[in-house]
Design a protein around this motif. Structure first.
Motif, short mmCIF file in Angstrom:
data_model
loop_
_atom_site.label_atom_id
_atom_site.label_comp_id
_atom_site.label_asym_id
_atom_site.label_seq_id
_atom_site.Cartn_x
_atom_site.Cartn_y
_atom_site.Cartn_z
N ILE A 117 0.85 -1.19 0.00
CA ILE A 117 0.00 0.00 0.00
C ILE A 117 0.89 1.24 0.00
N VAL A 118 0.47 2.25 -0.74
CA VAL A 118 1.10 3.57 -0.69
C VAL A 118 -0.03 4.58 -0.47
N ILE A 144 -3.28 3.69 -2.51
CA ILE A 144 -2.98 2.83 -3.65
C ILE A 144 -2.71 1.43 -3.10
N GLU A 145 -3.66 0.52 -3.34
CA GLU A 145 -3.48 -0.86 -2.92
C GLU A 145 -2.95 -1.64 -4.11
N MET A 146 -1.82 -2.31 -3.90
CA MET A 146 -1.19 -3.05 -4.99
C MET A 146 -1.10 -4.53 -4.61
N ILE A 147 -1.80 -5.34 -5.36
CA ILE A 147 -1.73 -6.79 -5.17
C ILE A 147 -1.13 -7.37 -6.44
N LYS A 174 4.95 3.07 -14.82
CA LYS A 174 3.60 2.58 -15.07
C LYS A 174 3.59 1.17 -14.48
N ILE A 175 2.58 0.90 -13.65
CA ILE A 175 2.46 -0.44 -13.08
C ILE A 175 1.11 -1.04 -13.45
N LYS A 176 1.07 -2.34 -13.32
CA LYS A 176 -0.16 -3.10 -13.48
C LYS A 176 -0.29 -3.89 -12.18
N ALA A 177 -1.46 -3.83 -11.55
CA ALA A 177 -1.66 -4.53 -10.28
C ALA A 177 -3.12 -4.91 -10.14
#
Length: 172
Positions: free
Chosen positions: A60-61, A70-73, A107-110
């Motif tokens: 999380i950020v 921003i939750e990133m799984i 750029k991320i994908k999560a």
């Protein structure tokens, strides 16, 4: 929600690659809620699951600026450009700060907590925080990337200088 204990270095979980999340259930939602509460309680802007002794690809950020966290799984880096050096710290390394070079635009994908995928672009400090947390999921510690350590006194002086410059700009 529960405040979890922050794992401190040299706990081995901090240097292990985390497992991919495959179950998107209430247990995952509770973990995300507890991690967020723990991060806020400890004045952090980011936290990764291994920092609360959970070996899953979850981070999380949150800059607390009126935006949703921003939750990133299972995050993946899709693009990175430019380089910038700035000072970082880490909840698992209290009192340790240093200059770290990272890409300035990413750029991320999560995945969301319901399992759906999303893409996110970030730059500057937001990109730095996301990359710092993603490193945790691969067992990479920010101390391995520090080019120059900074003392608490030096950090405090830099913050005071930046705030003074900001106040001066506002008065112009």
């Amino acid at each position: 929600m529960t405040i979890l204990e922050i794992v401190k270095h040299p706990n081995p979980i901090l240097e292990q690659k985390c497992e991919t999340v495959t179950k998107f259930d209430k247990k995952l939602s509770k973990l995300l809620d507890d991690m967020h509460e723990t991060m806020l309680e400890n004045d952090g802007v980011g936290i990764a699951a291994p920092q609360v002794n959970v070996g899953l690809r979850v981070a999380i950020v949150d800059f607390n600026e009126g935006q949703e966290p921003i939750e990133m799984i299972n995050p993946e880096l899709a693009l990175f450009e430019g380089l910038d050096t700035d000072i970082e710290g880490c909840l698992s390394f209290p009192g340790i700060f240093g200059e770290v070079e990272r890409p300035d635009h990413i750029k991320i994908k999560a995945q969301e907590r319901d399992g759906s995928w999303y893409e996110l672009e970030a730059e500057g400090y937001e990109a730095r925080a996301i990359l710092h947390e993603m490193d945790h999921l691969d067992g990479i510690l920010f101390t391995s990337k520090i080019s120059k350590y900074v003392t608490q006194e030096e950090l405090d002086a830099m913050i005071a200088e930046a705030e003074a410059a900001e106040t001066e700009e506002e008065q112009v």
